[in-house]
Design an enzyme around this catalytic site. Sequence first.
Site, short mmCIF file in Angstrom:
data_model
loop_
_atom_site.label_atom_id
_atom_site.label_comp_id
_atom_site.label_asym_id
_atom_site.label_seq_id
_atom_site.Cartn_x
_atom_site.Cartn_y
_atom_site.Cartn_z
N LYS A 251 0.49 50.82 -40.21
CA LYS A 251 0.84 49.80 -39.62
C LYS A 251 2.37 49.52 -39.81
O LYS A 251 3.14 49.18 -39.23
CB LYS A 251 -0.04 48.60 -39.89
CG LYS A 251 -1.47 48.70 -39.33
CD LYS A 251 -1.93 47.32 -39.42
CE LYS A 251 -3.54 47.53 -39.20
NZ LYS A 251 -4.54 47.78 -40.01
N1 GLU Z 1 -11.45 46.86 -42.26
C1 GLU Z 1 -11.44 48.07 -42.64
C2 GLU Z 1 -9.86 48.69 -41.91
O1 GLU Z 1 -9.34 48.30 -40.98
C3 GLU Z 1 -12.34 49.28 -41.85
C4 GLU Z 1 -13.57 48.81 -42.41
C5 GLU Z 1 -15.00 49.62 -41.93
O2 GLU Z 1 -14.92 50.09 -40.85
O3 GLU Z 1 -15.70 49.54 -42.53
O4 GLU Z 1 -9.75 49.85 -42.68
#
Ligand code: GLU
Length: 313
Positions: A251
């Site tokens: 990002k």
């Molecule tokens: N929040 C995590 C990320 O954006 C993904 C978590 C998951 O899919 O278990 O990398």
Amino acid sequence: METVGRFAPSPSGRIHLGNILCALLVWLSARQKGGKVVLRIEDLDTARCPRRYAHQMEDDLRWLGLTWNQGPGVGGPDGPYYQSERTALYQAALEKLEQKGLVYPCFCTRAELHAASAPHREDGQVVYAGTCRNLTAAEAAEKAKKRPPALRLRVPEESWGFADGHLGAYEESLARDCGDFLLRRSDGMFAYQLAVVVDDAAMGVTEVVRGADLLDSTPRQLYLYDLLGLTPPCFYHFPLLLTADGRRLSKRNADAGLDALRDRSSAPEILGKLAYLAGFNPSAEPRTAKELLADFRWEKVPTEDIRIPEGLF
Ligand code: GLU
């Protein structure tokens, strides 16, 4: 049983093509089975994930046609859908683990963690050397006067494995490959591993679809499911999208971010190209998510990382 998939992004910036591929695969995998999709915003790190990024992400997903049945703006029985508003649930799970005698305070600084001659995982994380594992209560109380502790889970000398729906069998030794892992940071922020398990279970998630960078988190999460007496979902990990020169998308470096893309492309153009790269669109022709439902099969998706050819987007 109804299929419940979920997309669980961390809104620390604008979503990039990798996140969009994830959202698309979550959507297709659940919808093809007649199931539904939950959107959960993983904003535990509130400093890095301000609410305006989450709102931008929700707007981008709607624009892409990757809708959700429960989550921000839609509601649902298992909210709130922002992790930053769910800390009471993580606290309750932590207490359950504490009652089992499996949680201990860790006073190591970042520098100490890296200095300890512990092996490093492939992702650069350190396998915790166990420095604070056997502190006496008196020693811990003394150290706590100087520094608030993080909390770690004591893991056993056991292997935990599972059959990934896409990548097949995967197994790790908890003690050797993971080490005692964080449940809460010293600043009080709950760790991803705990929060994700608590939330996926509380939200009735039956299948987790996410990038292969989280494959090696799964044994830790399965161990937590077991300790907390919760039923784990099925897991499907898919290969990562890489830049043309083989770097991970991020990002921060604006690789393949949606900012410029959204101005010059339509949503079906973006989804059609992603589906082509992921093996289930015969050409890079524009397709909506709904149109891709008929062609999507996990067997078509590659298992090796996918490079985005220069100039495709
Ligand atoms: N929040 C995590 C990320 O954006 C993904 C978590 C998951 O899919 O278990 O990398």
